[in-house]
Design a protein around this motif. Structure first.
Motif, PDB file in Angstrom:
ATOM      1  N   ALA A   3      73.711  28.221  61.950  1.00  0.00           N
ATOM      2  CA  ALA A   3      72.737  29.291  62.217  1.00  0.00           C
ATOM      3  C   ALA A   3      73.004  30.659  62.055  1.00  0.00           C
ATOM      4  N   SER A   4      72.153  31.530  61.727  1.00  0.00           N
ATOM      5  CA  SER A   4      72.288  32.865  61.754  1.00  0.00           C
ATOM      6  C   SER A   4      73.337  33.702  61.027  1.00  0.00           C
ATOM      7  N   GLN A   5      74.410  34.062  61.877  1.00  0.00           N
ATOM      8  CA  GLN A   5      75.683  34.689  61.099  1.00  0.00           C
ATOM      9  C   GLN A   5      76.305  33.538  60.405  1.00  0.00           C
ATOM     10  N   ALA A   6      76.164  32.237  60.600  1.00  0.00           N
ATOM     11  CA  ALA A   6      76.799  31.140  59.767  1.00  0.00           C
ATOM     12  C   ALA A   6      76.308  31.528  58.537  1.00  0.00           C
ATOM     13  N   GLY A   7      75.288  31.935  58.125  1.00  0.00           N
ATOM     14  CA  GLY A   7      74.952  32.150  56.621  1.00  0.00           C
ATOM     15  C   GLY A   7      75.870  32.661  55.609  1.00  0.00           C
ATOM     16  N   TRP A   8      76.967  33.475  56.566  1.00  0.00           N
ATOM     17  CA  TRP A   8      77.981  34.143  55.646  1.00  0.00           C
ATOM     18  C   TRP A   8      78.935  33.144  55.660  1.00  0.00           C
ATOM     19  N   VAL A   9      79.134  32.282  56.195  1.00  0.00           N
ATOM     20  CA  VAL A   9      80.077  31.150  56.218  1.00  0.00           C
ATOM     21  C   VAL A   9      79.885  30.044  55.417  1.00  0.00           C
ATOM     22  N   LEU A  10      78.649  29.309  55.581  1.00  0.00           N
ATOM     23  CA  LEU A  10      78.576  28.104  55.003  1.00  0.00           C
ATOM     24  C   LEU A  10      78.648  28.103  53.330  1.00  0.00           C
ATOM     25  N   PRO A  11      78.181  29.017  52.715  1.00  0.00           N
ATOM     26  CA  PRO A  11      78.471  29.078  51.119  1.00  0.00           C
ATOM     27  C   PRO A  11      79.893  29.047  51.004  1.00  0.00           C
ATOM     28  N   ILE A  42      72.292  22.449  55.879  1.00  0.00           N
ATOM     29  CA  ILE A  42      71.054  22.991  56.569  1.00  0.00           C
ATOM     30  C   ILE A  42      71.362  24.227  57.274  1.00  0.00           C
ATOM     31  N   ALA A  43      70.709  25.227  56.696  1.00  0.00           N
ATOM     32  CA  ALA A  43      70.780  26.773  56.956  1.00  0.00           C
ATOM     33  C   ALA A  43      69.635  27.113  57.769  1.00  0.00           C
ATOM     34  N   VAL A  44      69.856  27.623  59.219  1.00  0.00           N
ATOM     35  CA  VAL A  44      68.976  28.160  59.845  1.00  0.00           C
ATOM     36  C   VAL A  44      68.831  29.609  60.293  1.00  0.00           C
ATOM     37  N   GLY A  45      67.890  30.291  59.757  1.00  0.00           N
ATOM     38  CA  GLY A  45      67.860  31.514  60.128  1.00  0.00           C
ATOM     39  C   GLY A  45      68.953  32.476  59.600  1.00  0.00           C
ATOM     40  N   THR A  46      69.169  32.266  58.438  1.00  0.00           N
ATOM     41  CA  THR A  46      70.511  32.903  57.792  1.00  0.00           C
ATOM     42  C   THR A  46      69.963  34.121  56.793  1.00  0.00           C
ATOM     43  N   ALA A  47      70.886  35.137  56.845  1.00  0.00           N
ATOM     44  CA  ALA A  47      70.609  35.931  55.778  1.00  0.00           C
ATOM     45  C   ALA A  47      71.759  36.199  54.748  1.00  0.00           C
ATOM     46  N   VAL A  48      71.487  37.143  53.740  1.00  0.00           N
ATOM     47  CA  VAL A  48      72.336  37.383  52.899  1.00  0.00           C
ATOM     48  C   VAL A  48      73.270  38.236  52.805  1.00  0.00           C
ATOM     49  N   ASN A  49      72.757  39.551  52.876  1.00  0.00           N
ATOM     50  CA  ASN A  49      73.460  40.859  52.989  1.00  0.00           C
ATOM     51  C   ASN A  49      73.502  41.543  54.299  1.00  0.00           C
ATOM     52  N   TRP A  50      74.826  41.545  55.077  1.00  0.00           N
ATOM     53  CA  TRP A  50      74.645  42.168  56.477  1.00  0.00           C
ATOM     54  C   TRP A  50      73.954  43.267  56.714  1.00  0.00           C
ATOM     55  N   GLU A  51      74.307  44.410  55.895  1.00  0.00           N
ATOM     56  CA  GLU A  51      73.750  45.585  55.956  1.00  0.00           C
ATOM     57  C   GLU A  51      72.376  45.782  55.827  1.00  0.00           C
ATOM     58  N   ARG A  52      71.741  44.982  54.876  1.00  0.00           N
ATOM     59  CA  ARG A  52      70.123  44.966  54.487  1.00  0.00           C
ATOM     60  C   ARG A  52      69.519  44.066  55.832  1.00  0.00           C
ATOM     61  N   ALA A  72      57.498  30.590  65.693  1.00  0.00           N
ATOM     62  CA  ALA A  72      58.818  30.327  66.120  1.00  0.00           C
ATOM     63  C   ALA A  72      59.873  31.864  65.850  1.00  0.00           C
ATOM     64  N   SER A  73      60.728  31.988  66.648  1.00  0.00           N
ATOM     65  CA  SER A  73      61.692  33.117  66.645  1.00  0.00           C
ATOM     66  C   SER A  73      62.734  32.772  65.760  1.00  0.00           C
ATOM     67  N   HIS A  74      63.875  33.894  65.784  1.00  0.00           N
ATOM     68  CA  HIS A  74      64.956  33.781  65.023  1.00  0.00           C
ATOM     69  C   HIS A  74      65.746  32.483  65.463  1.00  0.00           C
ATOM     70  N   SER A  75      65.740  32.253  66.848  1.00  0.00           N
ATOM     71  CA  SER A  75      66.392  31.178  67.210  1.00  0.00           C
ATOM     72  C   SER A  75      65.842  29.675  67.064  1.00  0.00           C
ATOM     73  N   LEU A  76      64.604  30.011  66.236  1.00  0.00           N
ATOM     74  CA  LEU A  76      63.833  28.592  66.254  1.00  0.00           C
ATOM     75  C   LEU A  76      63.551  27.958  67.405  1.00  0.00           C
ATOM     76  N   LEU A  77      63.133  28.844  68.503  1.00  0.00           N
ATOM     77  CA  LEU A  77      62.443  28.424  69.604  1.00  0.00           C
ATOM     78  C   LEU A  77      61.015  28.943  69.259  1.00  0.00           C
ATOM     79  N   ARG A  78      60.150  28.192  69.987  1.00  0.00           N
ATOM     80  CA  ARG A  78      58.736  28.570  70.085  1.00  0.00           C
ATOM     81  C   ARG A  78      58.682  30.006  70.800  1.00  0.00           C
TER      82      ARG A  78
END
Length: 345
Positions: free
Chosen positions: A142-150, A165-175, A296-302
Motif C-alpha cells: 500500500a501507498s509508499q510500498a509502490g516504490w518497494v514492490l517493483p 496487488i498494489a493499493v494506492g501506489t504512486a510512481v514518482n515521489w516528488e510528483r 474511497a480514500s487513499h487508505s481505501l476506507l469509505r
C-alpha cells in the motif's frame, strides 16, 4: 416484591442482555477464520516480529502466500487489526498471509532497504515454512510500498514473485507530493494566491532537499513545517528522488507477472490516473487489472467513515469489514483465485 424493585431488576436484566448481545456481536464480527502464528523473521539486519496467517479448516497446506508491504508510518504486523479483513479475503481464496512489524528505526530506511527486507521475508517463508508453496508467493503493498514492490519483483531470486496487488501506489515521489498538496488545497477551498504561495514554499523545500541541506537549515527556512522532526527530514532526504519507472520496466523483464492496481476515487494523496498510465505503458501487455472505487480514500476506507472519527471507531469495532468500499475485498479474492494455477485446493 415492590413495583420499583421489579422495574429496577428488569432494567438491570435488560442492560445485561444488551451488553452480552453487543459483546457477542463484536466477537462474531472479529472472527476471521484464520490460524495466526506469531513469528520472528530475519530481514535486512533485523529480527522482525510478525504474523503468519493461514486459512482455518483447510488442512496443513502448502498454501500460496501473500507477503504484505506497509505504507508510510509506524505499523505493526496487523496494522492494529486493519489487515485482518484482507487476510480473510486472501484465505477464502486459499492463500496464507505474512506481515511483519516495521523496524523501530524505519525512518532510517531507504526504499532499497525496504526492498531487501521484503525479499528476505520471501526467502524465509519459501525456505523454512513447509506450509507455504514456495513457487506461489506474491506481494500486497500500500501507498509508499509502490516504490518497494517493483524492486522486489525485479530482484527476487527464482521462482520469483508470482503476482502483485498494489493499493494506492504512486510512481514518482516528488510528483506525488505536488499532487497531494494541490489536492488538499482544493479540498480546503484555497484560492489562487494561497495555492501559489504553498507551491513556492514547496519549491524552496525541494531546493534544500536537492542540495542535501541539513535539518537545521530547513528549520531556519521561512516555510519550514515546525512539526517536522529531524528524523523525518532525514527520511525524506534519503527518499525524495524515489521513482518506480525503472523498476516497473525491470518487472517486465521478469515475465508476465499479474498485477492488480487498486485506488480510491477520493484519494488526495496519489494520482491514480497517473499511476495507471505508467503501469499500462511499462508492464507486460495483458498483465494489469485496474480497480478504482468510488467513495474511497487513499487508505481505501469509505470516505465518509474516514472523515468522521467516531463513525470510523464504531465501524472498526462493530462491523470492520464495512470499513471498505463495496467489492474491494471480493475483488482481491477473485484476483487471487483467477491467477494461473488457480487457488489452493
Amino acid at each position: 416484591m415492590s413495583r420499583t424493585l421489579r422495574t429496577a431488576l428488569l432494567l438491570l436484566l435488560t442492560t445485561a442482555l444488551l451488553a452480552a448481545g453487543l459483546a457477542g456481536l463484536v466477537l462474531w464480527q472479529h472472527d476471521y477464520g484464520l490460524r495466526e502464528e506469531r513469528v520472528t523473521v530475519p530481514a535486512a539486519g533485523h529480527d522482525l516480529p510478525g504474523v503468519l496467517a493461514t486459512p482455518a479448516g483447510k488442512g496443513p497446506g502448502p498454501f500460496p502466500l501473500v507477503v504484505l508491504v506497509h505504507g508510510d508510518g509506524e505499523v505493526d504486523a496487523t496494522h492494529d487489526g486493519f489487515y485482518r479483513p484482507y487476510w480473510e479475503a486472501f484465505a477464502r481464496a486459499g492463500y496464507a498471509s505474512l506481515s511483519l512489524d516495521k523496524p523501530a528505526d524505519w525512518l532510517g530506511q531507504t526504499m532499497d532497504d525496504r526492498a531487501r527486507e521484503t525479499t528476505d521475508a520471501l526467502a524465509w517463508a519459501a525456505r523454512t515454512r513447509p506450509e507455504i508453496d514456495a513457487a506461489r508467493i506474491g506481494l500486497w503493498g500500500a501507498s509508499q510500498a509502490g516504490w518497494v514492490l517493483p524492486k522486489v519483483v525485479a530482484r527476487a531470486p527464482e521462482p520469483g514473485v508470482r503476482f502483485v496487488i498494489a493499493v494506492g501506489t504512486a510512481v514518482n515521489w516528488e510528483r506525488q507530493g505536488e499532487y497531494n498538496l494541490r489536492a488538499e488545497l482544493r479540498a480546503a477551498g484555497a484560492g489562487a494566491e494561497r495555492t501559489a504561495a504553498a507551491l513556492r514554499t514547496r519549491e524552496e523545500t525541494l531546493a534544500l532537499l536537492r542540495r542535501g541541506a541539513a535539518y537545521e537549515e530547513y528549520r531556519a527556512s521561512p516555510g519550514a513545517d515546525r512539526e517536522l522532526t529531524a528524523e523525518r527530514w532525514s527520511f525524506i532526504s534519503r527518499n525524495h528522488t524515489a521513482d518506480a519507472t525503472a523498476d516497473l520496466r525491470a518487472m517486465r523483464a521478469r515475465g508476465a507477472v499479474p498485477v492488480l492496481l487498486i485506488s480510491g476515487a477520493d484519494d488526495l494523496n496519489v494520482d491514480g490516473a497517473e499511476t495507471e498510465a505508467a503501469y499500462r505503458s511499462l508492464l507486460a501487455p495483458g498483465t494489469l487489472t485496474v480497480r478504482r472505487y468510488p467513495g474511497a480514500s487513499h487508505s481505501l476506507l469509505r470516505t465518509p467513515l474516514e472523515r468522521s472519527s467516531w463513525r470510523l471507531s464504531l465501524t472498526a469495532v462493530f462491523a470492520p469489514r464495512a470499513l471498505f468500499p463495496p467489492g474491494l475485498l471480493a475483488d482481491q479474492e477473485r484476483f487471487l483465485r483467477e491467477l494461473p494455477g488457480g487457488s489452493w485446493r
